[in-house]
Write an enzyme that holds these catalytic residues in place. Structure first.
Site, mmCIF file in Angstrom:
data_model
loop_
_atom_site.group_PDB
_atom_site.id
_atom_site.type_symbol
_atom_site.label_atom_id
_atom_site.label_comp_id
_atom_site.label_asym_id
_atom_site.label_seq_id
_atom_site.Cartn_x
_atom_site.Cartn_y
_atom_site.Cartn_z
ATOM 1 N N ASP A 94 64.897 32.471 52.497
ATOM 2 C CA ASP A 94 66.206 32.850 51.962
ATOM 3 C C ASP A 94 67.152 33.390 53.039
ATOM 4 O OD1 ASP A 94 65.161 32.240 49.397
ATOM 5 O OD2 ASP A 94 64.295 34.248 49.269
ATOM 6 N N GLU B 185 70.972 25.492 40.125
ATOM 7 C CA GLU B 185 69.733 26.215 39.853
ATOM 8 C C GLU B 185 69.851 27.682 40.252
ATOM 9 O OE1 GLU B 185 65.820 26.555 38.424
ATOM 10 O OE2 GLU B 185 67.129 24.810 38.358
#
Length: 452
Positions: A39, A213
């Protein structure tokens, strides 16, 4: 991590199983090899690029994440490990899930927005921490959640007029207008309509008709607003939409990064630095890597003439180096392009050091500008055993030997001393390898080094 990497990192074929590259010998992606990272959230500050990441625990079979990490670079090749300036313990009200966050700079401070599990409710919430330095330490800014609606993946964008927006969401997409203090907001969270025109069409999932998403990354370029996001789990690809304003209306523009890389998730960060555009993401390319043991990587790219994204594929080569590394000033040992077999840890002298070094381990430092030639090498070292040797190799771990420094025992792993050895043949700009040799077990720690 080292038990996984020790036996496999040097076997290049396993790395290539995840990504196809033109030259395995030059592989510098993923950019961190000592732990699993995920991330990515890049930030440029005062001429340096800082990268904020999550940290997947070794051997995880879920998104088991307890802290966040910080790395930085000035050349897009050699990255400095700044350790972990923030963890779940930073938020007394949180008990799990140190997931994907984002850092913004304003008011002379750095604000880190992260999703964590709220201890009292068991649901996901967005917390915000603050620091006076880009490398922390960070502290909880408000002592409670900033937003608490059981959704994740915060991202902050500050528009040209000074208005800051916080975006987040899975399965929905939300925003609020942050106040100038960056730790409160005006109005209520607003849901962005997820239309197929705005975010593409997903088939076979009536509950989620669009491709959106999670993981929004909103930015502005040439008057156009971009929302880059992880699309259509699972596995995810990276898609994007554009809009005339920060809250829409959004128009879906297509795929940036196709499904690749051995991880069923992906998460993007996009930034410009030193005249180039860079796309950060994660994959499962390291040995032992997968959907719950991910690693951050980066590619350089050029926007199409009309402002659209090109297709960006994962590589193991990574971006070209911007400039060179200066060897005649102190360089932290944890500033590397590639680390094989070692780990990093907090140093008693401040910052981090390279440790857990065994025979045959090495560090690669890319593009070292020796110029007319180095005459000596000094390293700050420690050893609780009988020590070992630091071989200075040029071009590869088995390349030309420019010098060897012998390190004896110092009486402790954090008992530091300096060693110096003569150097010859280190001229021009070369990749430098610090190769460690000696007996069995752990040999030594290295805090920093410098050539003269």
């Amino acid at each position: 991590m080292r038990s996984v990497l020790r036996t496999v990192l040097c076997v290049v074929s396993l790395l290539l199983a995840a990504v196809v590259v033109p030259s395995a010998a030059r592989a510098d992606n993923p950019i961190v090899q000592t732990v699993y990272t995920a991330d990515p959230a890049p930030l440029v500050h005062n001429g340096r690029l800082y990268l904020y990441t999550g940290h997947d625990e070794d051997g995880s079979t879920y998104f088991t994440m307890r802290d966040w990490r910080v790395y930085s670079t000035t050349d897009m090749a050699n990255w400095t490990d700044h350790g972990s300036p923030m963890s779940l313990a930073t938020f007394a009200w949180a008990d799990a899930n140190a997931w994907a966050g984002h850092v913004a700079y304003r008011n002379g401070r750095f604000y880190w927005y992260v999703p964590v599990r709220h201890r009292a409710t068991g649901s996901m919430a967005i917390g915000v921490a603050v620091a006076d330095s880009p490398t922390g330490p960070f502290r909880d800014a408000i002592g409670r959640p900033l937003v608490n609606n059981n959704e994740i993946d915060p991202n902050v964008f500050i528009d040209d007029d000074g208005q800051a927006y916080l975006y987040w969401g899975n399965p929905r997409l939300w925003y609020v207008r942050l106040n100038q203090d960056m730790i409160s907001y005006s109005g209520s969270p607003t849901q962005i309509p997820l239309t197929t025109a705005g975010f593409g069409t997903r088939t076979g999932n009536a509950g989620r008709p669009t491709l959106y998403e999670e993981g929004p990354w909103v930015f502005k370029r040439n008057g156009l607003y971009y929302n880059v996001f992880a699309a259509e789990c699972c596995s995810e690809f990276i898609g994007y939409s554009t809009a005339p304003g920060p809250t829409g209306p959004w128009t879906y523009r297509g795929t940036i990064m196709p499904r690749q890389g051995g991880s069923f998730t992906n998460h993007a960060g996009v930034i410009d630095y030193k005249g180039g555009s860079y796309f950060f993401y994660h994959n499962g390319a390291l040995p032992g890597g997968g959907g719950f043991t991910r690693s951050v990587a980066v590619e350089k790219f050029t926007y199409n003439g009309d402002g659209t994204f090109p297709t960006i594929n994962m590589t193991a080569a990574g971006p070209p180096q911007v400039g060179t590394l200066h060897p005649y000033v102190r360089q932290e040992a944890e500033t590397v392009a590639w680390a094989s077999g070692v780990e990093t840890e907090p140093s008693s002298a401040g910052g981090m050091n390279v440790g857990y070094i065994e025979n045959g381990d090495h560090l690669k430092v890319k593009g070292v500008a020796f110029g007319g030639g180095a005459s000596s090498f000094t390293a700050r070292v420690a050893s609780a055993t009988s020590g070992g040797r630091i071989e200075l190799r040029l071009g590869s771990p088995t390349g030309a030997l420019a010098g060897t420094c012998t390190v004896g025992g110092t009486g402790g792993w954090q008992t530091w001393t300096s060693v110096t050895c003569p150097v010859s043949g280190a001229t021009g700009t070369r990749d430098l390898y610090l190769r460690f040799t000696g007996g069995s077990g752990y040999l030594l720690n290295v805090d920093w080094w410098r050539f003269t």
